[in-house]
Design a protein around this motif. Structure first.
Motif, PDB file in Angstrom:
ATOM      1  N   ARG A 404       0.843  -1.199   0.000  1.00 52.73           N
ATOM      2  CA  ARG A 404       0.000   0.000   0.000  1.00 52.73           C
ATOM      3  C   ARG A 404       0.875   1.245   0.000  1.00 52.73           C
ATOM      4  N   GLN A 406       1.516   5.069   0.643  1.00 56.37           N
ATOM      5  CA  GLN A 406       0.995   6.095   1.533  1.00 56.37           C
ATOM      6  C   GLN A 406       1.901   7.317   1.532  1.00 56.37           C
ATOM      7  N   ALA A 435      -0.470   6.720   9.453  1.00 59.72           N
ATOM      8  CA  ALA A 435      -0.830   7.672   8.408  1.00 59.72           C
ATOM      9  C   ALA A 435      -1.989   8.529   8.862  1.00 59.72           C
TER      10      ALA A 435
END
Length: 438
Positions: A404, A406, A435
């Motif tokens: 993923r 970010q 995050a």
């Protein structure tokens, strides 16, 4: 992150204490030579406060889901699929999960800082907000199911004694990211054009100013008969949430009304200018003075200052240099934020010059941008100074691994006075490996 516009892309002697982020130093009065014009309205009956004065929370911050006190900032953060409450202690400049349980893994609802997770019954689509008011911390967990609902918890500032006070309520009434938040030291008040004014405390939710099914009356002037909002929240003054309404209660021009914390309404007069929406930041209310920048785009040359107590409007020139956007925001110390050519400036009304904020983060690899002020308390600011991209391992619902992507936002602390002097002596925050949600 839901930014208020601009920075992510940001009454003379009063009868009683005025609304402000902190009882901060007053704005420097403009010299008579700087004034272009002064107009006097026909004043309505004098506004008399009937309750404790309100103070705005995080007045100049672009992240309404962050809370800030004199010593600490509170912010929700995602760790994988879990949303947790965290805090930043100004003394240590370190981010910590708002949990004091030894050995806690912070991975599920057993953690005192838990807010939501992707498999939470509320919804897999969630956001959150933390608002500090007095000695209480309010936890907003917004679910994205249809209809969109919100749960509100309240706790002490350290997260102890947490309990739910509102559950499965309409998000339109309790969206802290779309509301202006005030406190009188005892409770939290949320003000929006949609819900007018509501109060939250340990006992739950109280509608201070109900909509009466959208039919306008002298007690409920915010909506037209076709259920369309005609008012927008500007801020607070004395014990009132101040709205700009078109048409005014008298039926012409733009009127200002004050909704007291006891639900009564005071007519604050009619004006010939359109104060706009707070999401546009073309007007801002601070210390009983309403600042409004007319014009469009980068053509603004003046600022109009309306004194709510004196019922007068004064027009002042904007500082030398030109190219000002019709944007302004008032910070807790009374400084006005302006924008020219996508650069942010700090300005004291009446001064001939504005101070450019030191550039930090980059929108791309070539163009620097001014620091984003996420939260400020009139003395200290929590700012974003840079972005960096990371890749974290995740699992799909089927259990398959993937990476993923970010963006990690690096935050820092700096005194407002130093920031508004063009300084860069900020203290980087030691951030956790999570995050800030978008």
């Amino acid at each position: 992150m839901k930014y208020r516009a601009a920075f992510a892309m940001a009454l003379a002697a009063l009868i009683l204490t005025a609304c402000a982020a902190e009882p901060a130093a007053g704005i420097t009065p403009a010299a008579e030579s700087a004034a272009l014009a002064v107009t006097t309205q026909e004043p309505p009956a004098a506004a008399v406060a009937s309750g404790k004065p309100l103070y705005i929370l995080n007045s100049g911050g672009t992240a309404p889901e962050f809370a800030i006190t004199d010593t600490t900032a509170y912010l929700p953060m995602k760790f994988g699929a879990t949303l947790l409450a965290t805090k930043i202690d100004f003394a240590t400049a370190q981010q910590q999960v708002l949990c004091s349980v030894d050995g806690c893994s912070h991975v599920d609802a057993g953690c005192p800082a838990f807010m939501a997770t992707d498999d939470d019954a509320l919804s897999q689509y969630y956001t959150g907000g933390l608002v500090a008011a007095g000695d209480r911390l309010y936890w907003f967990i917004n679910g994205g199911a249809s209809p969109v609902n919100v749960r509100v918890d309240v706790s002490a500032l350290d997260g102890s004694n947490r309990h739910t006070i509102v559950e499965n309520s309409s998000i339109f009434q309790l969206d802290c990211t779309m509301s202006m938040c005030f406190t009188d030291g005892d409770a939290l008040y949320l003000a929006t054009a949609a819900s007018s004014l509501v109060r939250l405390d340990d006992t739950g939710l109280t509608s201070v100013f109900p909509l009466n099914d959208g039919h306008p009356t002298p007690e409920n002037p915010l909506y037209t008969q076709d259920n369309t909002p005609r008012c927008t929240i500007l801020g607070c003054w004395q014990d009132m949430a101040v709205f700009a309404c078109t048409p005014s209660l008298s039926g012409s021009g733009t009127g200002l009304i004050g909704v007291h914390t006891d639900g009564s309404v005071t007519d604050l007069g009619s004006y010939s200018i359109d104060f706009g929406s707070p999401t546009d930041w073309i007007s801002t209310l601070h210390d009983g003075k309403l600042y409004y920048v007319p014009g469009s785009g980068d053509q603004a040359e003046t600022i109009e200052v309306t004194d709510l107590a004196a019922q007068t409007t004064e027009t002042l020139p904007l500082p030398a240099g030109g190219g000002w956007n019709n944007y302004c925001v008032a910070y807790g110390d009374g400084t006005i934020g302006l924008i020219s050519n996508e650069i942010n400036y700090a300005w004291t009304p009446g001064s001939d010059t504005a101070i450019e904020l030191a550039p930090t983060w980059c929108k791309d690899t070539a163009v620097a941008r001014s620091p984003v002020i996420y939260a400020e308390n009139g003395t200290m600011a929590l700012v974003k100074v840079s972005d960096r991209a990371i890749s974290t391992p995740q699992l799909t619902p089927e259990g398959l691994p993937y990476q993923r992507q970010q963006t990690i936002r690096e935050l820092a602390l700096i005194p407002l006075q130093d920031l508004f002097s063009g300084g860069q002596n900020w203290t980087p925050v030691a951030m956790l490996d999570g995050a800030l949600f978008d």
